[in-house]
Design a protein around this motif. Sequence first.
Motif, PDB file in Angstrom:
ATOM      1  N   MET A 173       1.045  -1.041  -0.139  1.00  0.00           N
ATOM      2  CA  MET A 173      -0.132   0.123   0.037  1.00  0.00           C
ATOM      3  C   MET A 173       0.719   1.276  -0.028  1.00  0.00           C
ATOM      4  O   MET A 173       0.646   2.133  -0.664  1.00  0.00           O
ATOM      5  CB  MET A 173      -0.978   0.000   1.149  1.00  0.00           C
ATOM      6  N   ARG A 174       1.971   1.281   0.811  1.00  0.00           N
ATOM      7  CA  ARG A 174       2.883   2.418   1.117  1.00  0.00           C
ATOM      8  C   ARG A 174       3.521   2.643  -0.417  1.00  0.00           C
ATOM      9  O   ARG A 174       3.595   3.722  -0.959  1.00  0.00           O
ATOM     10  CB  ARG A 174       3.977   2.292   1.841  1.00  0.00           C
ATOM     11  N   LYS A 175       4.066   1.558  -1.242  1.00  0.00           N
ATOM     12  CA  LYS A 175       4.332   1.624  -2.504  1.00  0.00           C
ATOM     13  C   LYS A 175       3.571   2.308  -3.374  1.00  0.00           C
ATOM     14  O   LYS A 175       3.942   3.024  -4.211  1.00  0.00           O
ATOM     15  CB  LYS A 175       4.848   0.121  -2.868  1.00  0.00           C
ATOM     16  N   LEU A 176       2.139   1.923  -3.446  1.00  0.00           N
ATOM     17  CA  LEU A 176       1.262   2.483  -4.327  1.00  0.00           C
ATOM     18  C   LEU A 176       1.269   3.979  -4.125  1.00  0.00           C
ATOM     19  O   LEU A 176       1.025   4.722  -5.053  1.00  0.00           O
ATOM     20  CB  LEU A 176      -0.178   1.732  -4.204  1.00  0.00           C
ATOM     21  N   PHE A 177       0.942   4.358  -2.723  1.00  0.00           N
ATOM     22  CA  PHE A 177       0.987   5.706  -2.351  1.00  0.00           C
ATOM     23  C   PHE A 177       2.154   6.481  -2.710  1.00  0.00           C
ATOM     24  O   PHE A 177       2.120   7.756  -3.227  1.00  0.00           O
ATOM     25  CB  PHE A 177       0.521   5.855  -1.211  1.00  0.00           C
ATOM     26  N   GLY A 178       3.443   5.728  -2.702  1.00  0.00           N
ATOM     27  CA  GLY A 178       4.525   6.497  -3.011  1.00  0.00           C
ATOM     28  C   GLY A 178       4.678   6.806  -4.423  1.00  0.00           C
ATOM     29  O   GLY A 178       5.034   7.953  -4.945  1.00  0.00           O
TER      30      GLY A 178
ATOM     31  N   THR B  58      -1.716  11.436   0.397  1.00  0.00           N
ATOM     32  CA  THR B  58      -0.686  10.303   0.027  1.00  0.00           C
ATOM     33  C   THR B  58       0.661  10.769   1.051  1.00  0.00           C
ATOM     34  O   THR B  58       1.124   9.719   1.416  1.00  0.00           O
ATOM     35  CB  THR B  58      -0.230  10.230  -1.432  1.00  0.00           C
ATOM     36  N   GLY B  59       1.005  11.912   0.963  1.00  0.00           N
ATOM     37  CA  GLY B  59       2.173  12.447   1.729  1.00  0.00           C
ATOM     38  C   GLY B  59       2.093  12.028   3.243  1.00  0.00           C
ATOM     39  O   GLY B  59       2.920  11.736   3.892  1.00  0.00           O
ATOM     40  N   LEU B  60       0.888  12.331   3.749  1.00  0.00           N
ATOM     41  CA  LEU B  60       0.525  11.943   5.104  1.00  0.00           C
ATOM     42  C   LEU B  60       0.702  10.329   5.397  1.00  0.00           C
ATOM     43  O   LEU B  60       1.244  10.044   6.580  1.00  0.00           O
ATOM     44  CB  LEU B  60      -0.842  12.552   5.477  1.00  0.00           C
ATOM     45  N   VAL B  61       0.102   9.570   4.524  1.00  0.00           N
ATOM     46  CA  VAL B  61       0.543   8.136   4.557  1.00  0.00           C
ATOM     47  C   VAL B  61       1.738   7.895   4.574  1.00  0.00           C
ATOM     48  O   VAL B  61       2.299   6.949   5.248  1.00  0.00           O
ATOM     49  CB  VAL B  61      -0.536   7.299   3.336  1.00  0.00           C
ATOM     50  N   LEU B  62       2.444   8.340   3.651  1.00  0.00           N
ATOM     51  CA  LEU B  62       3.904   8.084   3.515  1.00  0.00           C
ATOM     52  C   LEU B  62       4.678   8.591   4.813  1.00  0.00           C
ATOM     53  O   LEU B  62       5.920   8.097   4.931  1.00  0.00           O
ATOM     54  CB  LEU B  62       4.771   8.699   2.291  1.00  0.00           C
ATOM     55  N   TRP B  63       4.351   9.472   5.574  1.00  0.00           N
ATOM     56  CA  TRP B  63       5.038  10.077   6.438  1.00  0.00           C
ATOM     57  C   TRP B  63       4.938   9.232   7.665  1.00  0.00           C
ATOM     58  O   TRP B  63       5.681   9.242   8.744  1.00  0.00           O
ATOM     59  CB  TRP B  63       4.506  11.539   6.839  1.00  0.00           C
ATOM     60  N   PHE B  64       3.751   8.710   7.995  1.00  0.00           N
ATOM     61  CA  PHE B  64       3.076   7.998   9.191  1.00  0.00           C
ATOM     62  C   PHE B  64       4.327   6.988   9.660  1.00  0.00           C
ATOM     63  O   PHE B  64       4.828   6.191   9.032  1.00  0.00           O
ATOM     64  CB  PHE B  64       2.137   7.125   8.791  1.00  0.00           C
ATOM     65  N   PRO B  65       4.855   7.225  10.870  1.00  0.00           N
ATOM     66  CA  PRO B  65       5.860   6.389  11.322  1.00  0.00           C
ATOM     67  C   PRO B  65       5.327   4.804  11.565  1.00  0.00           C
ATOM     68  O   PRO B  65       4.490   4.519  11.831  1.00  0.00           O
ATOM     69  CB  PRO B  65       6.512   6.915  12.682  1.00  0.00           C
ATOM     70  N   ARG B  66       6.290   3.993  11.391  1.00  0.00           N
ATOM     71  CA  ARG B  66       6.089   2.397  11.432  1.00  0.00           C
ATOM     72  C   ARG B  66       6.073   1.982  12.810  1.00  0.00           C
ATOM     73  O   ARG B  66       5.629   0.890  13.122  1.00  0.00           O
ATOM     74  CB  ARG B  66       6.955   1.742  10.308  1.00  0.00           C
TER      75      ARG B  66
ATOM     76  N   ALA C 252      11.358  11.209  15.340  1.00  0.00           N
ATOM     77  CA  ALA C 252      12.440  11.494  14.290  1.00  0.00           C
ATOM     78  C   ALA C 252      11.482  12.147  13.181  1.00  0.00           C
ATOM     79  O   ALA C 252      11.948  12.840  12.343  1.00  0.00           O
ATOM     80  CB  ALA C 252      13.147  10.379  13.594  1.00  0.00           C
ATOM     81  N   SER C 253      10.230  11.614  13.154  1.00  0.00           N
ATOM     82  CA  SER C 253       9.418  12.070  11.749  1.00  0.00           C
ATOM     83  C   SER C 253       8.688  13.360  12.263  1.00  0.00           C
ATOM     84  O   SER C 253       8.196  14.155  11.567  1.00  0.00           O
ATOM     85  CB  SER C 253       8.144  11.373  11.908  1.00  0.00           C
ATOM     86  N   LEU C 254       8.860  13.846  13.570  1.00  0.00           N
ATOM     87  CA  LEU C 254       8.422  15.190  14.060  1.00  0.00           C
ATOM     88  C   LEU C 254       9.229  16.300  14.223  1.00  0.00           C
ATOM     89  O   LEU C 254       9.127  17.363  14.702  1.00  0.00           O
ATOM     90  CB  LEU C 254       7.585  15.002  15.465  1.00  0.00           C
ATOM     91  N   THR C 255      10.679  15.841  13.811  1.00  0.00           N
ATOM     92  CA  THR C 255      11.817  16.754  14.093  1.00  0.00           C
ATOM     93  C   THR C 255      12.371  17.030  12.783  1.00  0.00           C
ATOM     94  O   THR C 255      12.851  16.294  12.217  1.00  0.00           O
ATOM     95  CB  THR C 255      12.676  16.346  15.275  1.00  0.00           C
ATOM     96  N   ILE C 256      12.821  18.200  12.523  1.00  0.00           N
ATOM     97  CA  ILE C 256      13.798  18.707  11.385  1.00  0.00           C
ATOM     98  C   ILE C 256      15.044  18.693  12.088  1.00  0.00           C
ATOM     99  O   ILE C 256      15.548  19.484  12.863  1.00  0.00           O
ATOM    100  CB  ILE C 256      13.475  19.958  10.875  1.00  0.00           C
TER     101      ILE C 256
ATOM    102  N   PHE D 277       4.193  17.723   6.924  1.00  0.00           N
ATOM    103  CA  PHE D 277       3.487  17.088   8.024  1.00  0.00           C
ATOM    104  C   PHE D 277       2.518  18.175   8.605  1.00  0.00           C
ATOM    105  O   PHE D 277       1.197  18.175   8.877  1.00  0.00           O
ATOM    106  CB  PHE D 277       3.802  16.171   9.010  1.00  0.00           C
ATOM    107  N   TYR D 278       3.267  19.062   9.203  1.00  0.00           N
ATOM    108  CA  TYR D 278       3.058  20.221   9.968  1.00  0.00           C
ATOM    109  C   TYR D 278       1.959  21.183   9.041  1.00  0.00           C
ATOM    110  O   TYR D 278       1.007  21.647   9.598  1.00  0.00           O
ATOM    111  CB  TYR D 278       3.984  20.938  10.537  1.00  0.00           C
ATOM    112  N   LEU D 279       2.054  21.299   7.913  1.00  0.00           N
ATOM    113  CA  LEU D 279       1.453  21.801   6.943  1.00  0.00           C
ATOM    114  C   LEU D 279       0.245  21.467   6.454  1.00  0.00           C
ATOM    115  O   LEU D 279      -0.659  22.184   5.804  1.00  0.00           O
ATOM    116  CB  LEU D 279       2.375  22.487   5.850  1.00  0.00           C
ATOM    117  N   THR D 280       0.152  20.124   6.687  1.00  0.00           N
ATOM    118  CA  THR D 280      -1.072  19.551   6.072  1.00  0.00           C
ATOM    119  C   THR D 280      -2.420  19.997   5.966  1.00  0.00           C
ATOM    120  O   THR D 280      -3.288  20.226   5.168  1.00  0.00           O
ATOM    121  CB  THR D 280      -0.997  17.943   6.367  1.00  0.00           C
ATOM    122  N   LEU D 281      -2.712  20.104   7.244  1.00  0.00           N
ATOM    123  CA  LEU D 281      -4.039  20.593   7.884  1.00  0.00           C
ATOM    124  C   LEU D 281      -4.368  22.022   7.192  1.00  0.00           C
ATOM    125  O   LEU D 281      -5.449  22.230   6.556  1.00  0.00           O
ATOM    126  CB  LEU D 281      -4.365  20.661   9.351  1.00  0.00           C
TER     127      LEU D 281
END
Length: 370
Positions: free
Chosen positions: A1-6, A155-163, A170-174, A193-197
């Motif tokens: 699924m992640r590959k498809l969204f990617g 799709t970016g939100l799905v790809l960002w979601f940590p496993r 790490a997913s929340l920090t630059i 992620f922070y800009l999505t909404l």
Amino acid sequence: MRKLFGKLHLYLGIPLGIFITIVCLSGAILVFREEIRELTHPERYFVPSSPQTEALPLDDLVQRVERELGGDPVTSITIPRDPQRTLQMRTKGGGRTTLYINPYTAEIQEMAERSSSDFFSQVMALHRRLLGERGGIGREIVGYSTLGLVLLLITGLVLWFPRSKRQLKASLTIKTSASRQRLWRDLHNVLGFYLTLGLLVLALTGLYYSPIQWVREGINSLTASSEGETHPRQGERRRTHGQPPSETPHFEHWQRALDQLRELEPKAAKITLEPSEASVSHYDGWGTTRASNEYAIDPQTGLATLVQRYSDQPLQAKVRGWIYTLHVGAWGGIWSKLLTCAIALLGSSLPITGYYLFVIKRKRRKPSTR
């Protein structure tokens, strides 16, 4: 699924990214267009000094302006609550020209014509249709790029979601101390992620004004069905009472109508008067910009009769007003505008960082020629 969204994220982002950057960047500029105009043209919007006397009666003011214009009758006046601001007048023969009048001296401080060649008009044309013709291919590109942005954000939100929980931090920090490639990846993924909404709100409200008809029709159908019937647009409803502007006789009761409306609406932010109708706006930096009560004006006596309060307007009209207000970021005064401008400005960088990551990845996959 992640590959498809990617793959979907990649195949949408490559062709649409440049247009998304243009729309976001131009939108960020437009957020403060009125404030910038007031800053660059203070003589247009404000009286030169603090008024020491009462404003001239509106009837006298109109007569002086009409006399200076050679008898061209005034057809509308906008009176702000702030005594430091000028009045805005339009005349029958003025077309797209607005007169900015000193209410204490009747001086025409500026005659500003609404031109398609000024800076903000050009930025608006870029934002809406990529400087193309009205109804042309540029508007279509902007509309479908905005729809593409919605899909890219999802799709970016799905790809960002940590496993795992370990990856969440790490997913929340630059990480600014990391390598250049890691920094660019964080600027794309974490910032995205922070800009999505915020970007989703801007994109979805922008789609209402796009040529993608099913979006507008869907929203209108939902709001109309909840009321049980379809209502006309606010501007159409206002023209159903009184006489058409071109047939309205010369009006001589401006001050009487203004005095009555001020008595009826003591908290009005601004009042727009026409010979047969009036609109009283209650928007003062917070809420919806379209919050106004509508009145009919008797051309013979100048007496005002309430036609419709904003609270009684159909849901469809209220939804349209909120869609516009959310899109331009005007719902919370200067703070919501700053937030909207920042979201649009930072959003314009996401395609750029995405392109960079795509190029770097392609270089890594390219076999050595040695």
